[in-house]
Each structure stands twice: as C-alpha cells, then as structure tokens.
Enzyme design. Structure first.
Site, mmCIF file in Angstrom:
data_model
loop_
_atom_site.group_PDB
_atom_site.id
_atom_site.type_symbol
_atom_site.label_atom_id
_atom_site.label_comp_id
_atom_site.label_asym_id
_atom_site.label_seq_id
_atom_site.Cartn_x
_atom_site.Cartn_y
_atom_site.Cartn_z
ATOM 1 N N HIS A 1 -6.612 -2.511 5.263
ATOM 2 C CA HIS A 1 -6.533 -3.426 6.410
ATOM 3 C C HIS A 1 -7.911 -3.801 6.979
ATOM 4 O O HIS A 1 -8.211 -4.967 7.206
ATOM 5 C CB HIS A 1 -5.720 -2.792 7.545
ATOM 6 C CG HIS A 1 -4.398 -2.262 7.119
ATOM 7 N ND1 HIS A 1 -3.518 -3.004 6.357
ATOM 8 C CD2 HIS A 1 -3.784 -1.089 7.345
ATOM 9 C CE1 HIS A 1 -2.436 -2.284 6.139
ATOM 10 N NE2 HIS A 1 -2.569 -1.117 6.715
ATOM 11 N N LYS B 1 0.828 -1.203 0.000
ATOM 12 C CA LYS B 1 0.000 0.000 0.000
ATOM 13 C C LYS B 1 0.865 1.257 0.000
ATOM 14 O O LYS B 1 1.974 1.200 0.542
ATOM 15 C CB LYS B 1 -0.962 -0.004 1.182
ATOM 16 C CG LYS B 1 -0.364 0.490 2.491
ATOM 17 C CD LYS B 1 -1.430 0.747 3.535
ATOM 18 C CE LYS B 1 -0.829 1.495 4.694
ATOM 19 N NZ LYS B 1 -1.674 1.747 5.816
ATOM 20 N N GLU C 1 -4.884 3.691 17.318
ATOM 21 C CA GLU C 1 -3.484 4.060 17.510
ATOM 22 C C GLU C 1 -3.403 5.156 18.561
ATOM 23 O O GLU C 1 -4.327 5.955 18.695
ATOM 24 C CB GLU C 1 -2.896 4.582 16.203
ATOM 25 C CG GLU C 1 -2.859 3.550 15.092
ATOM 26 C CD GLU C 1 -2.302 4.143 13.815
ATOM 27 O OE1 GLU C 1 -1.115 3.950 13.547
ATOM 28 O OE2 GLU C 1 -3.065 4.821 13.111
ATOM 29 N N LYS D 1 -6.390 7.955 15.145
ATOM 30 C CA LYS D 1 -5.120 8.348 15.754
ATOM 31 C C LYS D 1 -5.397 8.953 17.120
ATOM 32 O O LYS D 1 -6.481 9.505 17.355
ATOM 33 C CB LYS D 1 -4.441 9.425 14.905
ATOM 34 C CG LYS D 1 -4.221 9.031 13.457
ATOM 35 C CD LYS D 1 -2.918 8.336 13.304
ATOM 36 C CE LYS D 1 -2.629 7.976 11.877
ATOM 37 N NZ LYS D 1 -1.575 6.968 11.782
#
Ligand code: NAD
Length: 486
Positions: A242, A150, A218, A333
C-alpha cells in the site's frame, strides 16, 4: 452533483473463497452497491466457489446475511436485494482436487458470451492450484480475468515464483493484482490533481517541495491475528504494497497517456529510483501494554519476537525531480488515530517580509485517504481583525463527500471500483508483476538486515505517534511529523 454510472457488460464472476471473510465483508457488499446504483446488470452471475457443502439456497442466505451486516441500511432495498440474490450461484469445489470443476464448467458454459472473471479470495497457497485447473480445464478463456490480492509473496523470491506460476496459466493482461488503496477516490484524485491541473505540477519537485510524508496509522493492535501478523510485520503488511503504491503515485512522472501500462511504467521507475535503505533511515517499534490491554509481545504470544508493529522510514528518490527531497513513510498499530494521509510540504518563501516568521509552517497539501476522504491545502493568511499584521495558518478544505453533495450518494468503496474495473478490463489501478517484484527487491535487504540484527524494535506507548526516535528521523533534517490525532 450527480455521479455518472455507466453499466458494465454482463459478466460471470466466480469468487473462490466465496464463504470467506473477505467475500462476506467486502466483495458481496461492493457488488450489491454497484447493483443498487445501476452499474451491475441484473443478468450478471456471481458464483461462490468454496469448500463448504451447501446448496445455492443456503449460500444465498449467507450472502443475504453478509449484506445485512456490511451494507449501510440506507442502501439496502428489498427489490435490489432480491435481484442481487437471484444473480448468486454456488459450486462446492476443491481447489486442490477434482471435485466441483466439471460443475463449474457446465454452469459457465451456459453463457459463453459473458465476460468471465475469477476472484481468488483464498490463501495464496491455493493460487497456483486454482489457476492451473482453470486453465487446463478450459474454464478460463483467453479473455478471462483472474484477480489476486495481497499477500503477493513474502519476499522477492516467493513473489517471482508466484508471478511465474500465474503466468503459466494467464498472461499479464489477464492478471489483476488488487491493492485496495488504489481504488480509493482520493488516490485517483491525486493523479487528477497533479495531471489535470496546471497549478501543482510546476511546483511538484525538489525545488519547491521540502518533504513528503505518508502515514498509515491504525488504532487497533494485532489481537486475534497475532500469529499471522508476527510472520509479516509492518514492512511486509503495509509498506511493501500500500505505502509504496502511494509513494509511486505521489512521485511518478506524468505518464504520456492515462493507460494501464503507461501509468505502471512510471510507477515502476519510481521504485527503481529509490535509494537502498540503511539501518539509520529506519525506526522499528513494538507497542507496549497499557491498562488491561496487552503489549505486542503478549498479543503474538512470543516474548522474543522482533517483528515490528511500527515502522518509520526516510527514503530518497534519486532522479532529477526528487533528488534532495526526503520522503518519510510511517505506519503502525495502536497509534493515536486511524488515519491515512499524504502530506506534501512546500518550501518557505525565499524571503519573508512579515516579522512573525515562526507562525509560518509553510504551505502543505494534505491528501486524506481516511477518514473523510478529501484534500486540504494549508495556507498562511492574515489573522482577521485590527490586531496588526498577524499571520495564521488556515486550511482550504475539500472533503469529497461534502463537495460532491448528497446526490452523489455514499462514496464508493475501493473494492466497488476495482471489481468494476476488472469487468471493464481496465488494469490501470492494478499492480503489474514487475512492480510487485521491484517493491520486494527494495524492501528485502532492510528486512534481512533487521532479521540479522540483535537490535530489538523500540517499545512505544499506545495512542501516540510511535517511538520518539521516529521524530528524530525527521528532526535530523529539520522536519516534523504531523500529529497522529483524530
Ligand atoms: P477465510 O479463511 O475467511 O476464507 C477462505 C475461503 O477459502 C473459504 O471460503 C474456504 O471455503 C475457501 N477455501 C479454503 N481452502 C479451499 C480449498 N481447498 N478449495 C476451495 N476453497 C477453499 O479467508 P479470507 O479472510 O476471506 O481471506 C482470503 C484471502 O484474502 C487470504 O489470502 C487473505 O490474506 C486475503 N485478504 C483478506 C482480507 C480480509 O479482509 N479478510 C484482506 C486482504 C487480503
């Protein structure tokens, strides 16, 4: 329990971008670990091919430094390191010019009977140049493999163009599109759990499954790579690849055989059965500043950016197995913990004979990709002791590293397995071109809708589960996200 290691055939692996970050952090350390366990033969050759001017000695030094930095010292053994570095060659090459190609051809032709693989660890803008030169120069043989990673396009149109350009030089059976999530032990265990046990499959459908959640959270922000990330966003960076792969493996029908195209056909059917998303099925967010840490907008340096650092989706798969079961996807994030998991929540018993119903959250199968790869089954039992018939939820836990024991060694990294699969010629865990295109065909309309909308992503506080509105997305159907906590 000792895991079985079957050595692969001797091979020549050319890593374009061999001096780059991905090669240093993942590819060389993974190959080293495979040699340390005896899977990579000592007569294999790994050829770094990059723009930098250096000789093989200098390149081996950079590889050695990468091993020191990225391989667990427990598995760094001087004898293995020496053997590994002896396998390393270097060719200075210009992907867009003529320099280096004759040297690469000469080097590879010294051993024309080895398996040949080319790993394009370079920017996608170089894929076509490299593939064409490999083919036209005769360096790539009909059995050679090419590995790409990717981003595989930015939208459907660019993905189609990329597939078309690769297919001019390599046939589909030679192209290995890596999604490292598919190399994770747990992801493959998802298939083993489903298709090697009779226990779960009868329950694996809308009659018994209340909802499914897939979370990739994350803790880091986009500091340092804000400019790159801002052109992409969570949907392109995580969901289109993903997370959709995880969704496919969770939802697909049992393939007739465990063969690459049989598995990939079933995954493709899932993507094609996904209902189009409407704006009300989505929540986008951008993290706020906290303390002395900047906000998403600070990190990308554009106060007007509308790129999402968080996205939550409510998806429906219109087929007989899943009609009526929502699939919730969420990624972001600066969230409360670094964690990737799939949670399959089963329906409540049809009738409860116990008074304390509110204690029952229901059975759930929690498939953890990170940290601590493993699978947990949440069950309701009686609280021990003489306090009457009180119910509690307990996990039946199988953390693979514990279950497989010390002898199994460090759990192999996804890249280790995937690179060995390339050498073995097994495409099962790699995405086929039509899967990538179908995934873009599903994500493109909503990305377009967002880009045309005047609505900004919602701000959220770092170290949380994202915007509160994402809880409303699940709450509207009486469901609750699992907490994102360490
Ligand atoms: P990088 O910038 O660190 O390295 C790029 C490499 O490409 C260098 O070795 C450089 O010499 C080589 N290169 C550049 N132009 C060249 C040319 N004209 N001819 C020959 N070689 C040339 O990049 P990276 O972080 O290693 O990433 C490589 C690719 O992998 C990118 O497409 C990236 O999106 C993708 N990727 C990276 C990661 C990661 O963890 N770094 C993860 C997933 C995907």
């Amino acid at each position: 329990m000792v895991s079985t290691v079957i050595p692969v055939q001797p091979f020549d692996l050319v890593i374009f971008g061999g001096t780059g970050d991905l090669a240093r952090r993942k590819i060389f350390p993974s190959l080293y670990r495979r040699m340390a366990v005896g899977q990579m033969p000592t007569d294999a050759r790994i050829v770094g091919a990059a723009r930098s001017e250096m000789d093989v000695k200098a390149f081996r030094k950079t590889v050695s430094e990468a091993l020191d930095e990225f391989v667990d010292p427990k598995v760094l053994k001087p004898e293995v390191v020496k053997n590994f570095l002896n396998c390393i060659e270097y060719v200075q090459i210009d992907a867009k010019g003529t320099n280096g190609w004759p040297e690469l051809k000469k080097l590879l032709n010294e051993r024309s009977d080895s398996i040949r693989a080319f790993y394009l660890s370079v920017a996608p803008s170089l894929f076509e140049d490299i593939a064409t030169r490999l083919s036209k120069s005769g360096i790539a043989t009909p059995d050679s493999r090419i590995v790409v990673e990717k981003p595989l396009g930015h939208d459907l149109e660019s993905a189609v163009a990329l597939n078309r350009s690769l297919s001019q030089s390599f046939c589909e059976q030679q192209i290995y599109r890596i999604d490292h999530y598919l190399g994770k032990e747990t992801v493959q265990n998802l298939m083993a759990i489903r298709f090697a046990n009779a226990l779960f499959e009868p329950l694996w459908n809308a009659r018994h499954v209340e909802h499914i959640q897939i979370t990739v959270a994350e803790t880091v922000g986009v500091e340092g790579r804000g400019a790159y990330y801002d052109k992409s966003g969570a949907m392109r960076d995580m969901v289109q690849n993903h997370m959709m792969q995880l969704l496919c493996l969770t939802a697909m029908e049992p393939p007739a055989r465990f063969e690459p195209d049989a598995v990939r056909d079933e995954k493709l059917k899932v993507i094609r059965a996904l209902d189009p998303l409407s704006a009300s099925d989505t929540v986008r967010g951008q993290y706020r500043a906290t303390g002395d840490e900047g906000s998403y907008l600070d990190h990308v340096g554009d106060p007007s950016s509308r790129t999402e650092s968080f996205v939550a989706l409510r998806c429906h798969i219109s087929n007989w197995r899943w009609a009526g079961t929502p699939f919730y996807l969420r990624t972001g994030k600066k969230l409360g913990a670094r964690l990737s998991e799939i949670v399959v929540t089963f329906k409540h018993p049809p009738h409860t004979i116990f008074p304390q119903v509110d204690a029952q959250k229901g059975n759930a199968l929690i498939i953890r990709l990170q940290p601590d790869e493993g699978i947990t089954m949440r069950v309701t039992i009686k609280d021990p002791g003489p306090g009457g018939m009180r119910l509690i939820e307990v996990p039946l836990d199988m953390t693979f590293a514990d279950a497989l024991g010390e002898e199994a060694g460090v759990m192999p990294e996804a890249y280790e397995r995937l690179i060995m699969d390339v050498i073995r010629g097994d495409q099962t865990l790699f995405m086929r071109g039509d899967e990538v295109e179908a995934a873009w065909a599903w994500t493109d309309p909503i990305i377009k809708l967002w880009s045309e909308s005047s609505v900004r992503p919602l701000p959220y506080d770092p170290k949380t589960g994202g915007p509160i509105e994402s809880y409303k997305l699940t709450g509207a159907e009486g469901h609750l996200w699992r907490e994102i906590s360490a």
